[in-house]
Design a protein around this motif. Structure first.
Motif, PDB file in Angstrom:
ATOM      1  N   ARG A  37       1.588   6.855  -6.741  1.00  0.00           N
ATOM      2  CA  ARG A  37       0.560   7.858  -7.026  1.00  0.00           C
ATOM      3  C   ARG A  37       1.125   9.275  -6.846  1.00  0.00           C
ATOM      4  O   ARG A  37       0.854  10.180  -7.632  1.00  0.00           O
ATOM      5  N   LYS A  73       1.448  12.206  -9.615  1.00  0.00           N
ATOM      6  CA  LYS A  73       0.884  13.552  -9.406  1.00  0.00           C
ATOM      7  C   LYS A  73       1.974  14.628  -9.359  1.00  0.00           C
ATOM      8  O   LYS A  73       1.696  15.792  -9.038  1.00  0.00           O
ATOM      9  N   ASN A 103     -11.295  12.697  19.539  1.00  0.00           N
ATOM     10  CA  ASN A 103     -12.359  11.687  19.603  1.00  0.00           C
ATOM     11  C   ASN A 103     -13.414  11.958  20.666  1.00  0.00           C
ATOM     12  O   ASN A 103     -14.502  11.402  20.618  1.00  0.00           O
ATOM     13  N   ARG A 145       0.831  -1.207   0.000  1.00  0.00           N
ATOM     14  CA  ARG A 145       0.000   0.000   0.000  1.00  0.00           C
ATOM     15  C   ARG A 145       0.871   1.264   0.000  1.00  0.00           C
ATOM     16  O   ARG A 145       0.585   2.231  -0.694  1.00  0.00           O
ATOM     17  N   ASN A 150      -6.336   9.886  10.344  1.00  0.00           N
ATOM     18  CA  ASN A 150      -6.486   9.014   9.179  1.00  0.00           C
ATOM     19  C   ASN A 150      -7.135   9.764   8.007  1.00  0.00           C
ATOM     20  O   ASN A 150      -8.181  10.383   8.211  1.00  0.00           O
ATOM     21  N   PRO A 151      -6.613   9.739   6.777  1.00  0.00           N
ATOM     22  CA  PRO A 151      -5.395   9.073   6.320  1.00  0.00           C
ATOM     23  C   PRO A 151      -4.134   9.875   6.672  1.00  0.00           C
ATOM     24  O   PRO A 151      -4.063  11.071   6.399  1.00  0.00           O
ATOM     25  N   HIS A 173      -0.885  10.907  18.467  1.00  0.00           N
ATOM     26  CA  HIS A 173      -2.143  10.492  17.825  1.00  0.00           C
ATOM     27  C   HIS A 173      -2.273  11.131  16.443  1.00  0.00           C
ATOM     28  O   HIS A 173      -2.613  12.304  16.316  1.00  0.00           O
ATOM     29  N   ARG A 223       4.175  15.146  -7.112  1.00  0.00           N
ATOM     30  CA  ARG A 223       4.428  15.733  -5.794  1.00  0.00           C
ATOM     31  C   ARG A 223       5.801  15.308  -5.285  1.00  0.00           C
ATOM     32  O   ARG A 223       6.428  15.992  -4.491  1.00  0.00           O
ATOM     33  N   SER A 257      -6.139   6.086  20.051  1.00  0.00           N
ATOM     34  CA  SER A 257      -7.063   7.188  19.796  1.00  0.00           C
ATOM     35  C   SER A 257      -7.854   7.577  21.026  1.00  0.00           C
ATOM     36  O   SER A 257      -8.598   8.544  20.979  1.00  0.00           O
TER      37      SER A 257
HETATM   38  C1  LIG Z   1     -10.386   7.823  14.820  1.00  0.00           C
HETATM   39  C2  LIG Z   1      -9.261   8.697  15.241  1.00  0.00           C
HETATM   40  O1  LIG Z   1      -8.620   8.358  16.244  1.00  0.00           O
HETATM   41  C3  LIG Z   1      -8.899   9.962  14.613  1.00  0.00           C
HETATM   42  C4  LIG Z   1      -9.157  10.079  13.142  1.00  0.00           C
HETATM   43  O2  LIG Z   1      -8.304   9.845  12.352  1.00  0.00           O
HETATM   44  S1  LIG Z   1     -10.691  10.545  12.743  1.00  0.00           S
HETATM   45  C5  LIG Z   1     -10.677  10.651  11.007  1.00  0.00           C
HETATM   46  C6  LIG Z   1     -10.092  11.952  10.552  1.00  0.00           C
HETATM   47  N1  LIG Z   1     -10.172  12.006   9.119  1.00  0.00           N
HETATM   48  C7  LIG Z   1     -11.188  12.574   8.484  1.00  0.00           C
HETATM   49  O3  LIG Z   1     -12.088  13.157   9.091  1.00  0.00           O
HETATM   50  C8  LIG Z   1     -11.154  12.434   7.000  1.00  0.00           C
HETATM   51  C9  LIG Z   1     -12.350  13.097   6.344  1.00  0.00           C
HETATM   52  N2  LIG Z   1     -12.224  12.928   4.899  1.00  0.00           N
HETATM   53  C10 LIG Z   1     -11.440  13.715   4.150  1.00  0.00           C
HETATM   54  O4  LIG Z   1     -10.781  14.633   4.632  1.00  0.00           O
HETATM   55  C11 LIG Z   1     -11.405  13.427   2.680  1.00  0.00           C
HETATM   56  O5  LIG Z   1     -12.586  12.747   2.325  1.00  0.00           O
HETATM   57  C12 LIG Z   1     -10.153  12.579   2.223  1.00  0.00           C
HETATM   58  C13 LIG Z   1      -8.877  13.401   2.454  1.00  0.00           C
HETATM   59  C14 LIG Z   1     -10.050  11.266   2.981  1.00  0.00           C
HETATM   60  C15 LIG Z   1     -10.315  12.234   0.762  1.00  0.00           C
HETATM   61  O6  LIG Z   1     -10.424  13.420   0.060  1.00  0.00           O
HETATM   62  P1  LIG Z   1     -11.299  13.538  -1.274  1.00  0.00           P
HETATM   63  O7  LIG Z   1     -11.036  14.890  -1.826  1.00  0.00           O
HETATM   64  O8  LIG Z   1     -12.673  13.112  -0.973  1.00  0.00           O
HETATM   65  O9  LIG Z   1     -10.761  12.381  -2.205  1.00  0.00           O
HETATM   66  P2  LIG Z   1      -9.507  12.312  -3.149  1.00  0.00           P
HETATM   67  O10 LIG Z   1      -9.496  13.437  -4.145  1.00  0.00           O
HETATM   68  O11 LIG Z   1      -9.540  10.916  -3.676  1.00  0.00           O
HETATM   69  O12 LIG Z   1      -8.284  12.466  -2.181  1.00  0.00           O
HETATM   70  C16 LIG Z   1      -7.650  13.672  -1.853  1.00  0.00           C
HETATM   71  C17 LIG Z   1      -6.192  13.349  -1.596  1.00  0.00           C
HETATM   72  O13 LIG Z   1      -6.073  12.498  -0.459  1.00  0.00           O
HETATM   73  C18 LIG Z   1      -5.344  11.299  -0.813  1.00  0.00           C
HETATM   74  N3  LIG Z   1      -5.937  10.178  -0.109  1.00  0.00           N
HETATM   75  C19 LIG Z   1      -7.241   9.871  -0.059  1.00  0.00           C
HETATM   76  N4  LIG Z   1      -7.411   8.775   0.691  1.00  0.00           N
HETATM   77  C20 LIG Z   1      -6.198   8.393   1.120  1.00  0.00           C
HETATM   78  C21 LIG Z   1      -5.741   7.341   1.924  1.00  0.00           C
HETATM   79  N5  LIG Z   1      -6.565   6.479   2.503  1.00  0.00           N
HETATM   80  N6  LIG Z   1      -4.398   7.259   2.175  1.00  0.00           N
HETATM   81  C22 LIG Z   1      -3.551   8.142   1.640  1.00  0.00           C
HETATM   82  N7  LIG Z   1      -3.937   9.169   0.852  1.00  0.00           N
HETATM   83  C23 LIG Z   1      -5.244   9.282   0.603  1.00  0.00           C
HETATM   84  C24 LIG Z   1      -5.498  11.151  -2.294  1.00  0.00           C
HETATM   85  O14 LIG Z   1      -4.404  10.467  -2.831  1.00  0.00           O
HETATM   86  C25 LIG Z   1      -5.566  12.592  -2.755  1.00  0.00           C
HETATM   87  O15 LIG Z   1      -4.265  13.116  -2.891  1.00  0.00           O
HETATM   88  P3  LIG Z   1      -3.826  13.748  -4.309  1.00  0.00           P
HETATM   89  O16 LIG Z   1      -4.862  14.768  -4.641  1.00  0.00           O
HETATM   90  O17 LIG Z   1      -2.497  14.295  -4.044  1.00  0.00           O
HETATM   91  O18 LIG Z   1      -3.865  12.571  -5.215  1.00  0.00           O
END
Ligand SMILES: CC(=O)CC(=O)SCCNC(=O)CCNC(=O)[C@H](O)C(C)(C)COP(=O)(O)OP(=O)(O)OC[C@H]1O[C@@H](n2cnc3c(N)ncnc32)[C@H](O)[C@@H]1OP(=O)(O)O
Ligand SMILES: NC(=O)C1=CN([C@@H]2O[C@H](COP(=O)(O)OP(=O)(O)OC[C@H]3O[C@@H](n4cnc5c(N)ncnc54)[C@H](OP(=O)(O)O)[C@@H]3O)[C@@H](O)[C@H]2O)C=CC1
Length: 282
Positions: free
Chosen positions: A52, A56, A190, A45, A143-144, A140, A58, A119
Motif C-alpha cells: 500500500r 501511495k 491510558n 499484513r 496503535n496503528p 509503549h 511513500r 500499555s
Molecule cells: C491502548 C494503548 O495502549 C494505546 C493506544 O494505542 S490507544 C489508540 C491510539 N490510536 C488512536 O487513537 C487512533 C485514532 N484513529 C486515528 O487516528 C485514525 O482514525 C486512523 C489513523 C486510525 C485512520 O485514519 P483515517 O484517516 O480515518 O483512515 P485512512 O485514510 O484509511 O487512514 C489514514 C492512514 O493511516 C493508515 N492506516 C490506517 N489504519 C491503519 C492500520 N491499522 N495499520 C497501518 N496503517 C493504517 C492508512 O494506510 C492511511 O495511510 P495513507 O494515507 O498513507 O494510505
C-alpha cells in the motif's frame, strides 16, 4: 551500545506494526510468536501495508524488498540469543509477561535490552522477573504503529540512564517522538484515554445513548478521529478491560471500576475488530 538486531515478541496488531517500523528503519528484525498462524498473518499484513505504501508512492519497490529482507519469522524464544534488543508485545497479562522476561533473561546476550510494549503494567515488576532490571524499560507504541508518532518511554525503578538513552535514540531512528514517563499504572496515555472509553461504555450501559450516537458526539463534537467505542473495538476490548483492571487495582480508586458491559463482552469473546464483533460487527 549500538542496536542492530531486534526481536519483537507477539505477532498481533502491535507486534506486527513494531516489527514493520523497525525493519523500515534499517534494523534486522525477528518477529516471534508461539502461534504459527498468528506469525503468518502478521507477516502477510506487513507485506500488504508495504505494498500500500508503494502504491501511495511513500516508498519505492526496492525499499519494500529491502524491508522484507530484513524481516524473519521466529517461533522459538531461543532465537533471541544474538539480539541486542527484544521488544515484547504479547497479551496484557503480568504472569505471561513475567514468564517471557524470565526466559529471555537466560537467552539474550549480557548487553541486550529488554523492552515491553505494555500499555499499563508496572515496568518495575516486569523487570524484577530478570537479573538485569537496569536493562529493562517500557517502550509503549500507539496503535496503528506505522501511523502514530508517539512512543511513551517508561523507566522502571532500576532502569539505568544508559538503557534510557539507547532506547530514546532508537525511538528517534524509528522517526517517532519519545515522551519520558514515570512508572505509574496506565502511564500517561491510558490513564487519560481508558477512563474516557470506559465512561463511553457506561453511557451506553445506562441507556443514555446508543453506540453510534456516543461515537458521533465525540467525533463531531470533539473532533476525535474515531468515536470512543470504535476506538475500543480497534484497540481490543480484552486489552481495554485489562488496562482498566490495572488502573482500578493500581490506584485502589473506584473511579476506575471497569463497566460491567465491557466485562460481559470480553467474557462472550466479543473482543472488537480482531474477533469480528465488539460494539460493532466487522
Ligand atoms: C491502548 C494503548 O495502549 C494505546 C493506544 O494505542 S490507544 C489508540 C491510539 N490510536 C488512536 O487513537 C487512533 C485514532 N484513529 C486515528 O487516528 C485514525 O482514525 C486512523 C489513523 C486510525 C485512520 O485514519 P483515517 O484517516 O480515518 O483512515 P485512512 O485514510 O484509511 O487512514 C489514514 C492512514 O493511516 C493508515 N492506516 C490506517 N489504519 C491503519 C492500520 N491499522 N495499520 C497501518 N496503517 C493504517 C492508512 O494506510 C492511511 O495511510 P495513507 O494515507 O498513507 O494510505
Ligand atoms: N491494542 C492496542 O491498541 C495496544 C496494545 N498495546 C499492548 O501491546 C500488547 C499486545 O497487544 P495487541 O497486539 O493488541 O494484542 P493481540 O491480541 O493482537 O496480539 C498478542 C499476540 O501475542 C501472542 N502471544 C500471547 N502470548 C504469547 C507468548 N507467551 N509468546 C509469544 N506470543 C504470545 C498472541 O498469540 P495468541 O493469539 O495465540 O494468543 C498474539 O498473537 C499488550 O501488552 C497491549 O496492552 C500497546 C499499545 C496499544
Amino acid at each position: 551500545m549500538e542496536i542492530k538486531r531486534v526481536m519483537v515478541i507477539g505477532a498481533g496488531q502491535m507486534g506486527g506494526g513494531i516489527a514493520q517500523v523497525c525493519a523500515q528503519a534499517g534494523f534486522d528484525v525477528l518477529l516471534n510468536d508461539m502461534n504459527q498462524d498468528a506469525l503468518d498473518k502478521g507477516m502477510k499484513r506487513i507485506e500488504k501495508l508495504l505494498t500500500r505504501a508503494v502504491d501511495k508512492e511513500r516508498i519505492n519497490e526496492s525499499d519494500k524488498t529491502d524491508t522484507l529482507n530484513r524481516l524473519s519469522k521466529s517461533s522459538q524464544l531461543q532465537d533471541a540469543h544474538n539480539c541486542d534488543l527484544v521488544i515484547e508485545a504479547v497479551v496484557e497479562n503480568m504472569d505471561v509477561k513475567e514468564k517471557v522476561f524470565g526466559e529471555l533473561d537466560n537467552i539474550v546476550p549480557k548487553h541486550a535490552i529488554l523492552a515491553s510494549n505494555t500499555s499499563s503494567l508496572p515496568i518495575t515488576e516486569i523487570a524484577a522477573a530478570t537479573k538485569r532490571p537496569d536493562q529493562v524499560i517500557g517502550m509503549h507504541f500507539m496503535n496503528p504503529v506505522p501511523v502514530m508518532k508517539l512512543v511513551e518511554i517508561i523507566r522502571g525503578l532500576q532502569t539505568s540512564d544508559e538503557t534510557y538513552n539507547v532506547i530514546k535514540e532508537m525511538t528517534d531512528k524509528l522517526s517517532k517522538v519519545p515522551v519520558e514517563v514515570e512508572d505509574f499504572p496506565g502511564f500517561v496515555a491510558n490513564r487519560i484515554l481508558m477512563p474516557m472509553i470506559n465512561e463511553a461504555i457506561y453511557t451506553v450501559y445506562e441507556g443514555v445513548s446508543s453506540v453510534e450516537d456516543v461515537d458521533t458526539v465525540m467525533k463531531l463534537g470533539m473532533n476525535h478521529p474515531m468515536g470512543p467505542l470504535t476506538l475500543a473495538d480497534f484497540i481490543g476490548l480484552d486489552t481495554c478491560l485489562y488496562i482498566m483492571e490495572v488502573l482500578y487495582e493500581g490506584f485502589g480508586d473506584s473511579k476506575y471500576r471497569p463497566c460491567p458491559l465491557l466485562r460481559k463482552y470480553v467474557k462472550a469473546g466479543w473482543l472488537g475488530k480482531k474477533s469480528g464483533r465488539g460494539f460493532y460487527q466487522y
